[in-house]
Structures are given as structure tokens and as C-alpha cells.
Design an enzyme around this catalytic site. Structure first.
Site, short mmCIF file in Angstrom:
data_model
loop_
_atom_site.label_atom_id
_atom_site.label_comp_id
_atom_site.label_asym_id
_atom_site.label_seq_id
_atom_site.Cartn_x
_atom_site.Cartn_y
_atom_site.Cartn_z
N LYS A 54 0.57 -1.33 0.00
CA LYS A 54 -0.16 -0.33 -0.01
C LYS A 54 0.69 1.21 -0.15
CE LYS A 54 -3.98 -2.58 2.21
NZ LYS A 54 -4.34 -3.31 3.37
N GLN A 98 -4.32 -1.59 9.50
CA GLN A 98 -3.97 -3.30 8.89
C GLN A 98 -4.90 -4.21 9.66
OE1 GLN A 98 -2.71 -4.20 5.90
NE2 GLN A 98 -3.82 -5.49 6.12
N ASP A 121 -10.90 2.70 4.38
CA ASP A 121 -10.89 1.25 4.26
C ASP A 121 -12.50 0.77 4.24
OD1 ASP A 121 -9.28 -0.74 3.57
OD2 ASP A 121 -8.55 -1.22 5.63
#
Ligand code: NDP
Length: 293
Positions: A54, A98, A121
Site C-alpha cells: 500500500k 491493517q 477502508d
């Protein structure tokens, strides 16, 4: 019939090129680069690899990334405190924690702490809640399901009115994919480990999104002729002909399904590359929202 292969690698590259061009325009106009903060708690090798890719994508598209690595024994307060500081930081437009977090941490509370405007996200309860309500729009859609729908749309698959089956009901893929399809006026059936007679349900599907993590479980004879098949699964299968000793396969038996389906995504090279592309798109959108555009 041989299915049209939906090339996720190519479509993801097009998304990335569009994002990079818009970022370059913003920078040329004197605006700051969009910035993504990544938060990794602990030392899971797979999570560290995802976070690194990312960050690499940010650099390639002209965006900033700010990485924060906390130890595996970080407390709930430390993780939430970091998220709060990132919420306040004007250089940070998107925050990505994450997952999975170490078991002692309350994931829901951490996700809840992320400001809705920075939730690139799309996992905060507010964004998911909006996705689940008719007539409400989330600010950000979770990246993998967003990529699945984008692939269907790019391939020209009719979603409205279609019978769609989503195989899997996880918070990160199956459930948001089902909600997105409902929002696009498909008639949706969600299957999971207790579903009876899966082949019979899947045979009704004009659109199948498979996200269960079971190597090649969906057989060609389960697929309705002409259906669009989006295979999210990433599974490793022993393959002595490979140097690594394995190869990646999806949840669908590709060789069988491509003879029946109208459209199909390969694994690798289907949904996989879309996830990061959509994260980059969401991060750019976050910068635009925060600058009042
Ligand atoms: P989870 O393990 O969180 O969820 C799996 C889902 O599949 C559950 O809802 C489970 O049912 C259901 N399921 C499991 N076994 C069966 C079965 N035999 N029959 C019917 N349903 C079953 O997985 P994720 O959603 O996180 O991931 C799914 C797959 O997608 C994995 O292979 C993962 O690697 C991949 N993935 C790929 C991404 C990408 O970028 N391409 C991103 C994220 C995931 P129940 O709820 O009843 O337990």
C-alpha cells in the site's frame, strides 16, 4: 461457451493511472499531496507485506504515506490514541489500520475511532451502517467489494434486476459486496457455511461473487450458463512444477467455470489488484472531501 476473461490487472492499472493523473493535477495547482497513514500492530508477515504494497502504491501514484508500527503488545489506549492523533493530522487524509489486529485488541472500537472522513477502508461502523441503509451513501466503500462491483461494471454486466449470489458473509468482503449489489438493484442471496444445497443456489445466479477461501470449491457444473463470476478467493495449492512448490487458485474451479460462464475473473490477476487500486481511489476522494471539493 468460453467466458470473457475480466482482466483485473489491466482495469486496476487504469484506475491507478486515473488517480495518478488527478493527484498530479492537484499538486500542479498547489494543493498538498493526498496522504495515507498505515497502522500495523504486531509482526504478522502477511500484514507487513500488505502494508508495504500500500505504501509502494502511494509512492507510485504521487501520494504521501505515513507508516506507524506498534508492538504486538500495544494497548487498546495506545492504538486508539494513535488513531485520534491521525484524525487530527491535516497531512493525513486516509487512515488504514491493517487487520487482523492482535487478539487482545477490540477491533470494533479501533475502527470506530477512525474519523468517518478518513475511513478509506470503509470499515467503520458508520460507513458500513450507511451502506446498509436504503437511500444513504457511505463516504467510502470497502476496497475489495468496491473492486468486485467495479469489475462487473467495466465488463458491462447488467447488475440491476440480476439474481446475484454472494458466497461468504465476512465483514470485509461478502457482506459489503451483498449490500453493494442490493444498492445496485440486484436480487441478492448470501450463502455461508450453513447454506443447504449450495450448487442449487449458485445455479440460479446471473452474478456470482465467491469469497470463502476454499480452493476451487465451486465447480463448473454449478455455474449458470452465461453467468458473471467474480472470484475473490486467494488460496495456495501444491504444484510441484512451480519453484515455490505451490500456485495461487481462487474459490472457483477456473478451468471448468470458464467453459460455462459468460464472464470470469482469473486468480491471480482478477480481484486481487483491484483492492489497492480502490484504496488509492478512496484516499484521493478523502483528500477531495477534506478540502471541500
Ligand atoms: P472469511 O474466512 O472471513 O469468511 C469466509 C466466509 O465463507 C464465511 O462467511 C464462511 O461462512 C464462508 N464459508 C466458509 N466455508 C464455506 C463453505 N464450505 N461453504 C459455504 N460457505 C463457506 O474470509 P474472507 O471474506 O476474509 O476472505 C475470503 C477469501 O477472499 C479468502 O480466500 C481471502 O484470501 C480472499 N480475499 C481476497 C482479497 C483480495 O484482495 N482479492 C481481499 C480479502 C480476502 P460462515 O460465516 O458461516 O463461517
Amino acid at each position: 461457451m468460453t467466458a470473457q476473461i475480466i482482466d483485473g490487472k489491466l482495469i486496476a492499472q487504469q484506475v491507478r493511472d486515473e488517480v495518478a493523473a488527478k493527484v498530479a493535477q492537484r499538486v500542479a495547482a498547489g494543493k498538498p499531496k493526498p496522504g495515507l497513514a498505515t497502522v500495523l500492530v504486531g509482526d504478522r508477515v502477511d500484514s507487513a507485506t500488505y502494508v508495504a504494497s500500500k505504501q509502494k502504491a502511494c509512492a507510485e501514484l504521487g501520494m504521501e504515506s505515513f507508516h506507524h508500527h506498534l508492538p504486538a503488545d500495544a494497548t487498546q489506549e495506545e492504538v486508539e490514541g494513535l488513531v485520534q492523533r491521525l484524525n487530527q493530522d491535516p497531512k493525513v487524509n486516509g487512515i488504514l489500520v491493517q487487520l487482523p489486529l492482535p487478539a487482545h485488541l477490540n477491533e470494533e472500537r479501533v475502527l470506530q475511532a477512525i474519523s468517518i472522513e478518513k475511513d478509506v477502508d470503509g470499515f467503520s461502523p458508520l460507513n458500513i451502517g450507511r451502506l446498509a441503509q436504503k437511500g444513504r451513501e457511505p463516504l467510502f466503500v470497502p476496497c475489495t467489494p468496491y473492486g468486485c462491483i467495479y469489475l462487473l461494471e467495466q465488463a458491462g454486466v447488467q447488475i440491476e434486476g440480476a439474481n446475484a449470489v454472494v458466497l461468504g458473509r465476512s465483514n470485509i468482503v461478502g457482506m459489503p459486496a451483498a449490500l453493494l449489489l442490493i444498492g445496485k438493484n440486484a436480487t441478492v442471496t448470501v450463502c455461508h457455511s450453513r447454506t443447504r444445497d449450495l450448487p442449487a443456489v449458485i445455479r440460479q445466479a446471473d452474478i456470482l461473487i465467491a469469497a470463502i477461501g476454499k480452493a476451487e470449491m465451486v465447480r463448473g457444473e454449478w455455474i449458470k450458463p452465461g453467468a458473471a463470476v467474480i472470484d475473490v478467493g486467494i488460496n495456495s495449492k501444491p504444484d510441484p512444477s512451480k519453484k515455490s512448490g505451490y500456485r495461487l487458485v481462487g474459490d472457483v474451479n477456473f478451468d471448468e467455470a470458464k467453459e460455462v460462464a459468460g464472464y470470469i475473473t482469473p486468480v491471480p490477476g482478477g480481484v486481487g489488484p483491484m483492492t489497492i487500486a480502490m484504496l488509492m481511489k478512496n484516499t484521493l476522494r478523502a483528500a477531495e472531501i477534506q478540502q471541500g471539493e
